[in-house]
Design an enzyme around this catalytic site. Structure first.
Site, PDB file in Angstrom:
ATOM      1  CE  LYS A 210      -1.595   3.148   2.533  1.00  0.00           C
ATOM      2  NZ  LYS A 210      -1.695   4.198   1.540  1.00  0.00           N
ATOM      3  N   PRO A 211       1.048   1.856  -1.184  1.00  0.00           N
ATOM      4  CG  PRO A 211       1.007   2.584  -3.403  1.00  0.00           C
ATOM      5  CD  PRO A 211       0.483   1.516  -2.491  1.00  0.00           C
ATOM      6  CB  SER A 212       2.043   7.660   0.296  1.00  0.00           C
ATOM      7  OG  SER A 212       1.378   8.893   0.417  1.00  0.00           O
ATOM      8  CD  GLU A 213      -4.599  10.067   0.227  1.00  0.00           C
ATOM      9  OE1 GLU A 213      -5.430  10.503  -0.583  1.00  0.00           O
ATOM     10  OE2 GLU A 213      -4.817   9.943   1.447  1.00  0.00           O
ATOM     11  CB  ALA A 266       1.299   9.040  15.072  1.00  0.00           C
ATOM     12  CD  GLU A 285      13.504   0.816   9.043  1.00  0.00           C
ATOM     13  OE1 GLU A 285      13.952   1.838   9.589  1.00  0.00           O
ATOM     14  OE2 GLU A 285      14.129  -0.256   8.993  1.00  0.00           O
ATOM     15  CB  CYS A 319      13.099   9.000   8.430  1.00  0.00           C
ATOM     16  SG  CYS A 319      13.972   7.916   7.301  1.00  0.00           S
ATOM     17  CD  GLU A 416      10.600  12.807  11.447  1.00  0.00           C
ATOM     18  OE1 GLU A 416       9.396  12.543  11.632  1.00  0.00           O
ATOM     19  OE2 GLU A 416      11.309  12.161  10.676  1.00  0.00           O
TER      20      GLU A 416
HETATM   21  P1  NAP Z   1       2.402   8.441   7.475  1.00  0.00           P
HETATM   22  O1  NAP Z   1       1.390   9.494   7.508  1.00  0.00           O
HETATM   23  O2  NAP Z   1       2.593   7.619   8.685  1.00  0.00           O
HETATM   24  O3  NAP Z   1       2.069   7.533   6.214  1.00  0.00           O
HETATM   25  C1  NAP Z   1       2.843   6.408   5.874  1.00  0.00           C
HETATM   26  C2  NAP Z   1       1.943   5.402   5.190  1.00  0.00           C
HETATM   27  O4  NAP Z   1       0.970   4.947   6.122  1.00  0.00           O
HETATM   28  C3  NAP Z   1       1.183   5.972   4.008  1.00  0.00           C
HETATM   29  O5  NAP Z   1       1.028   4.972   3.025  1.00  0.00           O
HETATM   30  C4  NAP Z   1      -0.166   6.303   4.637  1.00  0.00           C
HETATM   31  O6  NAP Z   1      -1.200   6.333   3.680  1.00  0.00           O
HETATM   32  C5  NAP Z   1      -0.324   5.114   5.562  1.00  0.00           C
HETATM   33  N1  NAP Z   1      -1.279   5.295   6.639  1.00  0.00           N
HETATM   34  C6  NAP Z   1      -1.705   6.433   7.225  1.00  0.00           C
HETATM   35  N2  NAP Z   1      -2.610   6.147   8.187  1.00  0.00           N
HETATM   36  C7  NAP Z   1      -2.760   4.792   8.204  1.00  0.00           C
HETATM   37  C8  NAP Z   1      -3.549   3.885   8.960  1.00  0.00           C
HETATM   38  N3  NAP Z   1      -4.373   4.297   9.923  1.00  0.00           N
HETATM   39  N4  NAP Z   1      -3.439   2.565   8.694  1.00  0.00           N
HETATM   40  C9  NAP Z   1      -2.623   2.123   7.731  1.00  0.00           C
HETATM   41  N5  NAP Z   1      -1.866   2.927   6.973  1.00  0.00           N
HETATM   42  C10 NAP Z   1      -1.912   4.253   7.219  1.00  0.00           C
HETATM   43  O7  NAP Z   1       3.852   9.017   7.149  1.00  0.00           O
HETATM   44  P2  NAP Z   1       4.245   9.958   5.938  1.00  0.00           P
HETATM   45  O8  NAP Z   1       3.804  11.329   6.268  1.00  0.00           O
HETATM   46  O9  NAP Z   1       3.810   9.360   4.659  1.00  0.00           O
HETATM   47  O10 NAP Z   1       5.829   9.843   5.976  1.00  0.00           O
HETATM   48  C11 NAP Z   1       6.610  10.650   6.768  1.00  0.00           C
HETATM   49  C12 NAP Z   1       7.070   9.915   8.011  1.00  0.00           C
HETATM   50  O11 NAP Z   1       7.722   8.715   7.633  1.00  0.00           O
HETATM   51  C13 NAP Z   1       8.097  10.701   8.784  1.00  0.00           C
HETATM   52  O12 NAP Z   1       7.826  10.607  10.159  1.00  0.00           O
HETATM   53  C14 NAP Z   1       9.405   9.999   8.457  1.00  0.00           C
HETATM   54  O13 NAP Z   1      10.400  10.152   9.436  1.00  0.00           O
HETATM   55  C15 NAP Z   1       8.961   8.592   8.320  1.00  0.00           C
HETATM   56  N6  NAP Z   1       9.912   7.831   7.510  1.00  0.00           N
HETATM   57  C16 NAP Z   1      10.690   6.908   8.140  1.00  0.00           C
HETATM   58  C17 NAP Z   1      11.627   6.201   7.402  1.00  0.00           C
HETATM   59  C18 NAP Z   1      12.492   5.180   8.068  1.00  0.00           C
HETATM   60  O14 NAP Z   1      13.104   4.393   7.361  1.00  0.00           O
HETATM   61  N7  NAP Z   1      12.580   5.139   9.385  1.00  0.00           N
HETATM   62  C19 NAP Z   1      11.760   6.417   6.041  1.00  0.00           C
HETATM   63  C20 NAP Z   1      10.948   7.356   5.417  1.00  0.00           C
HETATM   64  C21 NAP Z   1      10.006   8.052   6.179  1.00  0.00           C
HETATM   65  P3  NAP Z   1      -1.639   7.713   2.951  1.00  0.00           P
HETATM   66  O15 NAP Z   1      -0.381   8.459   2.631  1.00  0.00           O
HETATM   67  O16 NAP Z   1      -2.335   7.211   1.743  1.00  0.00           O
HETATM   68  O17 NAP Z   1      -2.482   8.434   3.940  1.00  0.00           O
END
Ligand code: NAP
Length: 516
Positions: A210-213, A266, A285, A319, A416
Site C-alpha cells: 500500500k503506497p502513499s496516496e 504515530a 521504520e 527520516c 521532526e
Molecule cells: P504516514 O502518515 O505515517 O504515512 C505512511 C503510510 O501509512 C502511508 O502509506 C499512509 O497512507 C499510511 N497510513 C496512514 N494512516 C494509516 C492507517 N491508519 N493505517 C494504515 N496505513 C496508514 O507518514 P508519511 O507522512 O507518509 O511519511 C513521513 C514519516 O515517515 C516521517 O515521520 C518519516 O520520518 C517517516 N519515515 C521513516 C523512514 C524510516 O526508514 N525510518 C523512512 C521514510 C520516512 P496515505 O499516505 O495514503 O495516507
C-alpha cells in the site's frame, strides 16, 4: 531533446552522479512516461490491473504546479481482501521455486528498473516534487535493493547444531514468513517499497503493497515492471486508496503473517497495536530526530558539506535528515556563517528544471507545520539567520532556512520538522553534546563531525541511534542495515540482516537414529 542524464549506481555518492540535466515541461514528462507504458492508474491484484470496485478514483497532484497528473483507483476493504487471497494462493507456488529461480526474476526486475530509470524518475519528480537528479538517484538506490536481494536469495542458509544425544540430529531451517503487508510513505516512493519487497520476494514471501496516496504512480510503474520481469501474478499486489480501510484489512487478516511499515511514529504505533490480535511479525521504520554534532575540531568544509547534505536532501523531508545541528561554542560563529552561505546557494523550484536543489513540500499541511515550528522557535528566542518564510514561487515552496540560538525547549528541536529548516544549537562539552543528542524518544540517524579518531569512537558508541555518519552526511546504502533505536522502529532493512525480518526459524530434531 527531452533526455535527462542517468546517474550512477549510488544515490548517496555525489562523485558518481553525472550532472548533465536538461529542463523538461511537466506535460512533456507525463507524455514521456505514458508512451513508455508506465503510467498505470489501477491497482494490481493477482496480476490484473483493477479499478476500485465502486469505480472511485483519487487525483494525484504535482506539488510543484498544483496540476492533476492523473487519477488512480481508490480502493478499500474489498479489494484488499482479494489482494490478500491472491497473495495467499500464490505463496504456495512462489515459495516452492528454487532460490535461483526467484533470484533470476528479481535480477530481471532490477535490470528493467535501471533501463527505465529516467521514466521512473520523471514520475517520481512529478508526483513527489524532489529534484530530478535526486529522483534518478532514488531509482538507482531503490533498484539496488532488488539487485542485492536477488543475490541474497541464494544465501539463505540454515544450520546444523551439534546434538545433545548420540541418536539425534538437530537442524535449523529458514522459511518464508508468508503473506506480507507493506505500507510505505511518500518521501521515497520507490526505495521504501523495494527495501521491503526485495527481501520478502527473495525468500519466498508474497506481498501486498500500500503506497502513499500522494505517490502511487511510482509504485504502480514499478509493479508493471515486476510483471514484465516474470514475477508471477499474485506475488506482488498493489492496492491504492483509503489508508485505514486497507491497513485495518491487512491487520485483521490471519492470512497476513507480517506487517512492514515505513512512516510516522504515530501510525507505526497504531499498526503495532493492531497487529497484536493476530500476533503478526512487525517491522517498523519510523520517524527520526537526527542530531548532527559539529565539534570545535571539525574540518569546517567537511562539516558544512556534510550537514548541508544531511539536512536539505528532499527539501528536508527524510527520516534521516539532520533535525538538530549541535555546534560547539568555539566553532559556532564560523560554522553558522559558512553554513548559511552554502544554504543560500540552494536553488528552489520545480524539480524538473535544471539546477534545482530544493523542490516543494509535499502538501499544505507540511508547509503549515514548518511555519508553526518557525513561529514557535522565534517566539522563544531563536533568530532567523536565513530564509524563514514561504518562497515567492508560492505553492508549497519554502525558503531554505537557518535558525540560530535554538534551544531544546523549542518544537524544532523536540520534533521532526520535515522541511528545509536547519536549527543551530550551541553546546560546550562532549558530554553536553551526547546528552543533548540522546534527549529524545527517536533514535534513527545521527551525524558527527570531528577530526579526532578517539572522539569519533567515544561519541559514536554513546549515541543511542541505529545509524551514525562520521564526517559524512549521506550514509544510506542497500548493503548496510537501516533502522532505529527507541521509538524510531523495530527491525532492520537492507543488507544481509534485512532478510531475517521475512524468515521464520524452524528447529528440526531428527531422533531415533540408532539403526546401523
Ligand atoms: P504516514 O502518515 O505515517 O504515512 C505512511 C503510510 O501509512 C502511508 O502509506 C499512509 O497512507 C499510511 N497510513 C496512514 N494512516 C494509516 C492507517 N491508519 N493505517 C494504515 N496505513 C496508514 O507518514 P508519511 O507522512 O507518509 O511519511 C513521513 C514519516 O515517515 C516521517 O515521520 C518519516 O520520518 C517517516 N519515515 C521513516 C523512514 C524510516 O526508514 N525510518 C523512512 C521514510 C520516512 P496515505 O499516505 O495514503 O495516507
Amino acid at each position: 531533446m527531452h533526455r535527462v542524464a542517468l546517474v550512477g549506481r549510488h544515490l548517496l555518492n555525489p562523485s558518481l552522479v553525472l550532472h548533465r540535466q536538461i529542463s523538461m515541461e511537466p506535460r512533456a514528462a507525463v507524455d514521456r512516461v505514458r508512451q513508455s507504458g508506465l503510467l498505470k492508474t489501477q491497482g494490481l491484484i493477482g496480476g490484473k490491473w483493477t479499478d476500485a470496485y465502486d469505480g472511485k478514483t483519487i487525483e494525484v497532484q504535482n506539488p510543484a504546479t498544483g496540476d492533476i497528473i492523473t487519477s488512480v483507483s481508490d480502493m478499500g476493504k474489498k479489494e484488499t481482501t482479494d489482494a490478500i487471497s491472491s497473495a495467499y494462493n500464490t505463496f504456495n507456488s512462489w515459495s516452492k521455486l528454487t532460490a535461483s529461480e526467484r533470484s533470476k526474476c528479481l535480477r530481471k526486475w532490477y535490470d528493467l528498473m535501471i533501463s527505465h530509470q529516467e521514466e521512473l524518475a520523471l514520475l517520481m519528480t512529478l508526483e513527489q516534487g524532489k529534484p530530478l537528479k535526486e529522483a534518478l538517484g532514488e531509482v538507482a538506490y531503490g533498484a539496488g535493493f532488488i539487485e542485492f536481494f536477488a543475490e541474497e536469495a541464494k544465501r539463505i542458509y540454515g544450520d546444523i547444531i551439534p546434538a545433545t544425544l548420540a541418536d539425534r540430529r538437530l537442524f535449523v531451517l529458514k522459511q518464508p514468513v508468508g503473506v506480507v503487508g507493506a505500507i510505505t510513505p511518500w518521501n521515497f516512493p520507490l526505495a521504501m517499497i523495494t527495501r521491503k519487497v526485495g527481501p520478502a520476494l527473495a525468500c519466498g514471501c508474497t506481498v501486498i503493497v500500500k503506497p502513499s496516496e500522494y505517490t502511487p504512480l511510482t509504485a504502480l510503474a514499478a509493479a508493471e515492471l515486476s510483471l514484465q520481469a516474470g514475477i508471477p501474478p499474485g506475488a506482488l499486489n498493489v492496492v491504492v486508496g483509503n489508508a485505514s480501510d486497507i491497513g485495518d484489512t491487512l491487520l485483521q487478516s490471519t492470512k497476513v503473517r507480517k506487517i512492514t511499515f515505513t512512516g510516522s511514529t504515530a501510525v507505526g504505533k497504531k499498526l503495532l497495536a493492531g497487529s497484536a490480535n493476530t500476533v503478526k511479525r512487525v517491522s517498523l521504520e519510523l520517524g527520526g530526530n537526527a542530531p548532527c554534532i559539529v565539534f570545535d575540531d571539525a574540518d569546517l568544509d567537511v562539516a558544512v558539506k556534510g550537514t548541508l547534505a544531511a539536512k536539505f536532501r528532499n527539501s528536508g523531508q527524510t527520516c534521516v535528515c539532520a533535525n538538530r545541528i549541535l555546534v560547539q561554542e568555539g566553532i559556532y560563529e564560523k560554522f553558522a556563517n559558512a553554513f548559511a552561505k552554502a544554504v543560500q546557494n540552494l536553488e528552489v523550484g520545480n524539480g524538473l528544471l535544471e539546477g534545482i536543489a530544493q523542490g516543494p513540500l509535499i502538501n499544505a499541511a507540511a508547509l503549515e507545520k514548518v511555519e508553526t515550528f518557525i513561529k514557535d522557535a522565534t517566539s522563544k528566542g531563536a533568530n532567523v539567520i536565513l530564509g524563514g518564510k514561504r518562497h515567492s514561487l508560492g505553492m508549497t515552496f519554502y525558503e531554505p532556512t537557518v535558525l540560530g540560538n535554538v534551544n531544546d525547549e523549542m518544537l524544532v528541536s523536540r520534533e521532526e520538522v520535515f522541511g528545509p529548516v536547519a536549527p543551530l544549537l550551541r553546546f560546550k562539552t562532549e558530554e553536553d553534546a551526547i546528552r543533548m543528542a540522546n534527549d529524545t524518544n527517536a533514535g534513527l540517524a545521527a551525524y558527527v563531525f570531528t577530526t579526532s579518531i578517539p572522539r569519533s569512537w567515544r561519541v559514536t558508541e554513546a549515541l543511542e541511534y541505529g545509524l551514525v555518519g562520521v564526517n559524512e552526511g549521506l550514509i544510506s546504502t542497500e548493503v548496510a542495515p537501516f533502522g532505529g533505536y527507541k521509538q524510531s522502529g523495530l527491525g532492520r532493512e537492507g543488507s544481509k540482516y534485512g532478510i531475517d525480518e521475512y524468515l521464520e526459524l524452524k528447529y528440526v530434531c531428527l531422533g531415533n537414529m540408532k539403526e546401523a
